[in-house]
Design a protein around this motif. Sequence first.
Motif, PDB file in Angstrom:
ATOM      1  N   PHE A   8       0.805  -1.215   0.000  1.00  0.00           N
ATOM      2  CA  PHE A   8       0.000   0.000   0.000  1.00  0.00           C
ATOM      3  C   PHE A   8       0.842   1.271   0.000  1.00  0.00           C
ATOM      4  O   PHE A   8       0.302   2.356   0.007  1.00  0.00           O
ATOM      5  CB  PHE A   8      -0.944   0.016   1.210  1.00  0.00           C
ATOM      6  N   VAL A  10       2.460   2.479   2.405  1.00  0.00           N
ATOM      7  CA  VAL A  10       2.126   3.177   3.651  1.00  0.00           C
ATOM      8  C   VAL A  10       3.390   3.294   4.479  1.00  0.00           C
ATOM      9  O   VAL A  10       4.026   2.294   4.773  1.00  0.00           O
ATOM     10  CB  VAL A  10       1.047   2.410   4.436  1.00  0.00           C
ATOM     11  N   GLN A  19       2.645  11.489   5.472  1.00  0.00           N
ATOM     12  CA  GLN A  19       1.926  11.114   4.245  1.00  0.00           C
ATOM     13  C   GLN A  19       0.572  10.504   4.559  1.00  0.00           C
ATOM     14  O   GLN A  19      -0.354  10.612   3.768  1.00  0.00           O
ATOM     15  CB  GLN A  19       2.752  10.129   3.425  1.00  0.00           C
ATOM     16  N   CYS A  20       0.465   9.850   5.697  1.00  0.00           N
ATOM     17  CA  CYS A  20      -0.814   9.255   6.095  1.00  0.00           C
ATOM     18  C   CYS A  20      -1.624  10.186   6.975  1.00  0.00           C
ATOM     19  O   CYS A  20      -2.809  10.377   6.756  1.00  0.00           O
ATOM     20  CB  CYS A  20      -0.586   7.959   6.868  1.00  0.00           C
ATOM     21  N   ASP A  24      -2.802  16.749   4.446  1.00  0.00           N
ATOM     22  CA  ASP A  24      -3.084  16.340   3.073  1.00  0.00           C
ATOM     23  C   ASP A  24      -2.765  14.857   2.888  1.00  0.00           C
ATOM     24  O   ASP A  24      -2.509  14.391   1.792  1.00  0.00           O
ATOM     25  CB  ASP A  24      -2.261  17.191   2.090  1.00  0.00           C
ATOM     26  N   GLY A  25      -2.807  14.114   3.992  1.00  0.00           N
ATOM     27  CA  GLY A  25      -2.461  12.701   3.970  1.00  0.00           C
ATOM     28  C   GLY A  25      -3.638  11.808   3.612  1.00  0.00           C
ATOM     29  O   GLY A  25      -4.765  12.255   3.389  1.00  0.00           O
ATOM     30  N   SER A  26      -3.355  10.534   3.589  1.00  0.00           N
ATOM     31  CA  SER A  26      -4.353   9.532   3.212  1.00  0.00           C
ATOM     32  C   SER A  26      -5.586   9.577   4.108  1.00  0.00           C
ATOM     33  O   SER A  26      -6.715   9.478   3.624  1.00  0.00           O
ATOM     34  CB  SER A  26      -3.734   8.141   3.264  1.00  0.00           C
ATOM     35  N   HIS A  29      -7.908  12.439   3.162  1.00  0.00           N
ATOM     36  CA  HIS A  29      -8.631  12.225   1.908  1.00  0.00           C
ATOM     37  C   HIS A  29      -9.745  11.196   2.056  1.00  0.00           C
ATOM     38  O   HIS A  29     -10.856  11.390   1.555  1.00  0.00           O
ATOM     39  CB  HIS A  29      -7.656  11.810   0.803  1.00  0.00           C
ATOM     40  N   VAL A  30      -9.467  10.100   2.752  1.00  0.00           N
ATOM     41  CA  VAL A  30     -10.497   9.078   2.946  1.00  0.00           C
ATOM     42  C   VAL A  30     -11.623   9.631   3.810  1.00  0.00           C
ATOM     43  O   VAL A  30     -12.803   9.399   3.518  1.00  0.00           O
ATOM     44  CB  VAL A  30      -9.884   7.791   3.546  1.00  0.00           C
TER      45      VAL A  30
END
Length: 134
Positions: A8, A10, A19-20, A24-26, A29-30
């Motif tokens: 992934f 990750v 990044q997660c 502005d990480g995952s 967004h989710v």
Amino acid sequence: MDGTSTHFNVPTQAQGREQCLGPDGSVAHVTRVLKMIQGRWKLPILFRLYADPALRSSALLRDLPGVSQKMLTQHLRELEADGLVHRIDYEEKPLRVEYRLSEDGLRLLPVLMAMRRFSTGHATGLADPRADAP
């Protein structure tokens, strides 16, 4: 291993977690997408529009038993504001308005179908994990 889950991508080390978990990480967004589809009637509306490419609100009202006109209108407006649904006003008398999925709404279908596959493949009937707690 290089500190990243290769499947992934990750980050597993502290310096890469931005990044997660960053703004502005995952996760952000989710969470944004989940908020777009949050609401009792949004998923049924989206799936009805996947089945029929253009529907009037009266057809949606008829096809979604239990929804009130107020809630249907509210959810359609929110879906439109989030860019998942287009409202097409034909500027005719009597009033004729149709709702269609936008390109983004169509792009969401594989995500929702992946969620469905996960749900049907996930073990059902599991005991409540809180029941095992002392």
